[in-house]
Design a protein around this motif. Structure first.
Motif, PDB file in Angstrom:
ATOM      1  N   TRP A 190       2.607  17.852 -40.779  1.00  0.00           N
ATOM      2  CA  TRP A 190       2.610  18.450 -39.456  1.00  0.00           C
ATOM      3  C   TRP A 190       2.176  17.383 -38.443  1.00  0.00           C
ATOM      4  CZ3 TRP A 190       4.180  23.545 -38.799  1.00  0.00           C
ATOM      5  CH2 TRP A 190       4.293  24.317 -39.962  1.00  0.00           C
ATOM      6  N   PRO A 191       2.565  17.573 -37.244  1.00  0.00           N
ATOM      7  CA  PRO A 191       2.133  16.561 -36.235  1.00  0.00           C
ATOM      8  C   PRO A 191       0.624  16.597 -36.041  1.00  0.00           C
ATOM      9  CG  PRO A 191       3.261  18.415 -35.200  1.00  0.00           C
ATOM     10  CD  PRO A 191       3.427  18.605 -36.669  1.00  0.00           C
ATOM     11  N   ALA A 192       0.047  15.446 -35.979  1.00  0.00           N
ATOM     12  CA  ALA A 192      -1.399  15.332 -35.767  1.00  0.00           C
ATOM     13  C   ALA A 192      -1.669  15.428 -34.275  1.00  0.00           C
ATOM     14  CB  ALA A 192      -1.904  14.009 -36.327  1.00  0.00           C
ATOM     15  N   GLY A 194      -4.613  16.318 -32.979  1.00  0.00           N
ATOM     16  CA  GLY A 194      -6.014  16.084 -32.636  1.00  0.00           C
ATOM     17  C   GLY A 194      -6.799  17.372 -32.555  1.00  0.00           C
ATOM     18  N   ARG A 195      -6.162  18.495 -32.680  1.00  0.00           N
ATOM     19  CA  ARG A 195      -6.839  19.791 -32.664  1.00  0.00           C
ATOM     20  C   ARG A 195      -6.250  20.657 -33.768  1.00  0.00           C
ATOM     21  NH1 ARG A 195      -9.269  22.411 -28.157  1.00  0.00           N
ATOM     22  NH2 ARG A 195      -7.785  24.149 -28.259  1.00  0.00           N
ATOM     23  N   VAL A 196      -7.070  21.598 -34.221  1.00  0.00           N
ATOM     24  CA  VAL A 196      -6.587  22.568 -35.209  1.00  0.00           C
ATOM     25  C   VAL A 196      -5.521  23.428 -34.540  1.00  0.00           C
ATOM     26  CG1 VAL A 196      -7.239  24.499 -36.663  1.00  0.00           C
ATOM     27  CG2 VAL A 196      -8.791  22.535 -36.414  1.00  0.00           C
ATOM     28  N   THR A 197      -4.403  23.580 -35.246  1.00  0.00           N
ATOM     29  CA  THR A 197      -3.270  24.308 -34.655  1.00  0.00           C
ATOM     30  C   THR A 197      -2.889  25.468 -35.561  1.00  0.00           C
ATOM     31  OG1 THR A 197      -2.455  22.221 -33.741  1.00  0.00           O
ATOM     32  CG2 THR A 197      -0.944  24.111 -33.757  1.00  0.00           C
ATOM     33  N   PHE A 198      -2.636  26.606 -34.961  1.00  0.00           N
ATOM     34  CA  PHE A 198      -2.178  27.796 -35.673  1.00  0.00           C
ATOM     35  C   PHE A 198      -0.720  28.018 -35.326  1.00  0.00           C
ATOM     36  CE2 PHE A 198      -2.495  31.714 -37.892  1.00  0.00           C
ATOM     37  CZ  PHE A 198      -1.771  32.663 -37.184  1.00  0.00           C
ATOM     38  N   TYR A 199       0.142  27.968 -36.342  1.00  0.00           N
ATOM     39  CA  TYR A 199       1.575  28.165 -36.164  1.00  0.00           C
ATOM     40  C   TYR A 199       1.931  29.592 -36.593  1.00  0.00           C
ATOM     41  CZ  TYR A 199       2.090  23.113 -35.651  1.00  0.00           C
ATOM     42  OH  TYR A 199       2.008  21.841 -35.222  1.00  0.00           O
TER      43      TYR A 199
ATOM     44  N   MET B  46       0.678  29.417 -40.411  1.00  0.00           N
ATOM     45  CA  MET B  46       0.038  28.256 -41.027  1.00  0.00           C
ATOM     46  C   MET B  46      -1.109  27.797 -40.156  1.00  0.00           C
ATOM     47  SD  MET B  46       3.515  28.132 -40.968  1.00  0.00           S
ATOM     48  CE  MET B  46       4.957  27.919 -41.995  1.00  0.00           C
ATOM     49  N   LEU B  47      -2.124  27.300 -40.798  1.00  0.00           N
ATOM     50  CA  LEU B  47      -3.250  26.706 -40.080  1.00  0.00           C
ATOM     51  C   LEU B  47      -3.288  25.225 -40.449  1.00  0.00           C
ATOM     52  CD1 LEU B  47      -5.596  27.394 -38.207  1.00  0.00           C
ATOM     53  CD2 LEU B  47      -7.039  27.677 -40.241  1.00  0.00           C
ATOM     54  N   VAL B  48      -3.173  24.363 -39.438  1.00  0.00           N
ATOM     55  CA  VAL B  48      -3.059  22.924 -39.658  1.00  0.00           C
ATOM     56  C   VAL B  48      -4.225  22.259 -38.951  1.00  0.00           C
ATOM     57  CG1 VAL B  48      -1.593  20.890 -39.293  1.00  0.00           C
ATOM     58  CG2 VAL B  48      -0.562  23.140 -39.768  1.00  0.00           C
ATOM     59  N   ASN B  49      -4.841  21.304 -39.637  1.00  0.00           N
ATOM     60  CA  ASN B  49      -6.000  20.649 -39.032  1.00  0.00           C
ATOM     61  C   ASN B  49      -5.568  19.559 -38.048  1.00  0.00           C
ATOM     62  OD1 ASN B  49      -5.186  18.518 -40.578  1.00  0.00           O
ATOM     63  ND2 ASN B  49      -7.009  18.473 -41.891  1.00  0.00           N
ATOM     64  N   ALA B  50      -6.533  18.887 -37.467  1.00  0.00           N
ATOM     65  CA  ALA B  50      -6.242  17.898 -36.432  1.00  0.00           C
ATOM     66  C   ALA B  50      -5.432  16.730 -36.963  1.00  0.00           C
ATOM     67  CB  ALA B  50      -7.547  17.407 -35.811  1.00  0.00           C
ATOM     68  N   GLU B  51      -5.528  16.465 -38.248  1.00  0.00           N
ATOM     69  CA  GLU B  51      -4.786  15.338 -38.838  1.00  0.00           C
ATOM     70  C   GLU B  51      -3.387  15.720 -39.289  1.00  0.00           C
ATOM     71  OE1 GLU B  51      -7.956  16.096 -39.773  1.00  0.00           O
ATOM     72  OE2 GLU B  51      -8.826  14.519 -38.502  1.00  0.00           O
ATOM     73  N   GLY B  52      -3.020  16.985 -39.070  1.00  0.00           N
ATOM     74  CA  GLY B  52      -1.676  17.401 -39.450  1.00  0.00           C
ATOM     75  C   GLY B  52      -1.571  17.859 -40.898  1.00  0.00           C
ATOM     76  N   GLU B  54      -1.860  20.781 -43.625  1.00  0.00           N
ATOM     77  CA  GLU B  54      -1.814  22.254 -43.676  1.00  0.00           C
ATOM     78  C   GLU B  54      -3.007  22.748 -44.494  1.00  0.00           C
ATOM     79  OE1 GLU B  54       2.063  24.067 -44.338  1.00  0.00           O
ATOM     80  OE2 GLU B  54       1.124  25.553 -45.656  1.00  0.00           O
TER      81      GLU B  54
END
Lengths: 205, 76
Positions: A190-192, A194-199, B46-52, B54
């Protein structure tokens, strides 16, 4: 020559009874010539006993059997000829019908062959659609309907319904598995940001 | 599930970024993106951290509390 006395008579009778045959040497106290004569006299004294003396031994005679009548067929009265021998065909030839009025003898108590079992009926062919279309449920229904008509076909219908259900389940599971594996994520990165992302991938509502 | 996600977005917008795609079947680019990420059924989250990387994946409806726990653990 010795006299034929009652004692000698009873001696011969006793020997004949015990051994069935009396020879001159069995009579004690007399010469062989006298004994031979005594045996002849015994035969004469007991003519009603059917004795036989051949000059060397005295035996009880075997009564002759009365002649048996010639055998005949019990129902037709047709006399049976002497054994013609093997290979000689019957007068009417093989396969010829029996004489008129001939009735084959039957053993005692036999009332003739009457088949008890009728040929098994077959249930309606339309009943096969139940297990084919509805699977195991249709198989159970078809079995319940046909079991009284033909238990073997009813069981086959039940087995068919179960088999079709199992086959369908395998196909659905297999297709689903294949679909899932085919859609396995090919790109897990996934693209980094810099923050936690919820898709979220879903529907608008 | 969308209303739940909307509520969570309101609550966690300062800690997390939310990428919501509701046009998976209508947009070709979104559909392709979903296929690449292995999305077979909707909703999928999906929950993905800052580094990408999953961290978690959910398929189908999920309880709000479970998502909150995952958010709190990933972005305390």
């Amino acid at each position: 020559m010795a006299d034929y006395t009652p004692q000698i008579d009873s001696q011969i009778a006793q020997l004949l009874k015990l051994r069935g045959v009396v020879t001159p040497d069995m009579i004690s106290g007399v010469s062989e010539q006298d004994a031979n004569s005594f045996l002849r006299m015994y035969v004469g004294q007991h003519a009603d006993e059917q004795l036989a003396f051949d000059g060397t031994s005295l035996t009880a005679g075997i009564p002759t059997l009365a002649e048996e009548p010639a055998p005949q067929a019990a129902t037709t009265g047709i006399p049976i000829d002497a054994d013609p021998g093997y290979g000689v065909p019957p007068p009417g030839g093989y396969g010829a019908p029996p004489p008129a009025g001939y009735e084959a003898p039957q053993p005692e108590g036999h009332t003739g062959y009457t088949p008890d079992l009728a040929p098994p009926e077959e249930p309606s062919g339309w009943l096969w659609l139940l297990p084919i279309v509805f699977g195991w449920i249709g198989g159970i229904i078809a079995w319940a309907v046909a079991k009284n008509t033909n238990s073997r076909i009813a069981r086959n219908m039940l087995v068919t319904g179960i088999a079709i259900s199992v086959l369908a389940a395998c196909m659905v599971f297999g297709l689903g598995f294949c679909s899932a594996t085919a859609s396995a994520p090919t790109d897990t990165s996934w693209p980094a940001t810099g923050r936690v992302t919820f898709y979220y991938f879903g529907t608008p509502s | 599930m969308k209303p739940v996600v909307d509520g969570l977005q309101t609550s966690y917008s300062d800690k997390l970024d939310f990428a919501i795609y509701t046009n998976v079947n209508s947009e070709q680019s979104v559909s392709q993106f979903a296929d690449d990420k292995g999305v077979v059924y909707v909703p999928t989250m999906m929950l993905v951290n800052a580094e990408g990387v999953e961290l978690s994946r959910w398929v189908g409806a999920v309880a709000e509390g479970e998502l909150k726990m995952a958010f709190d653990e990933a972005a305390p």
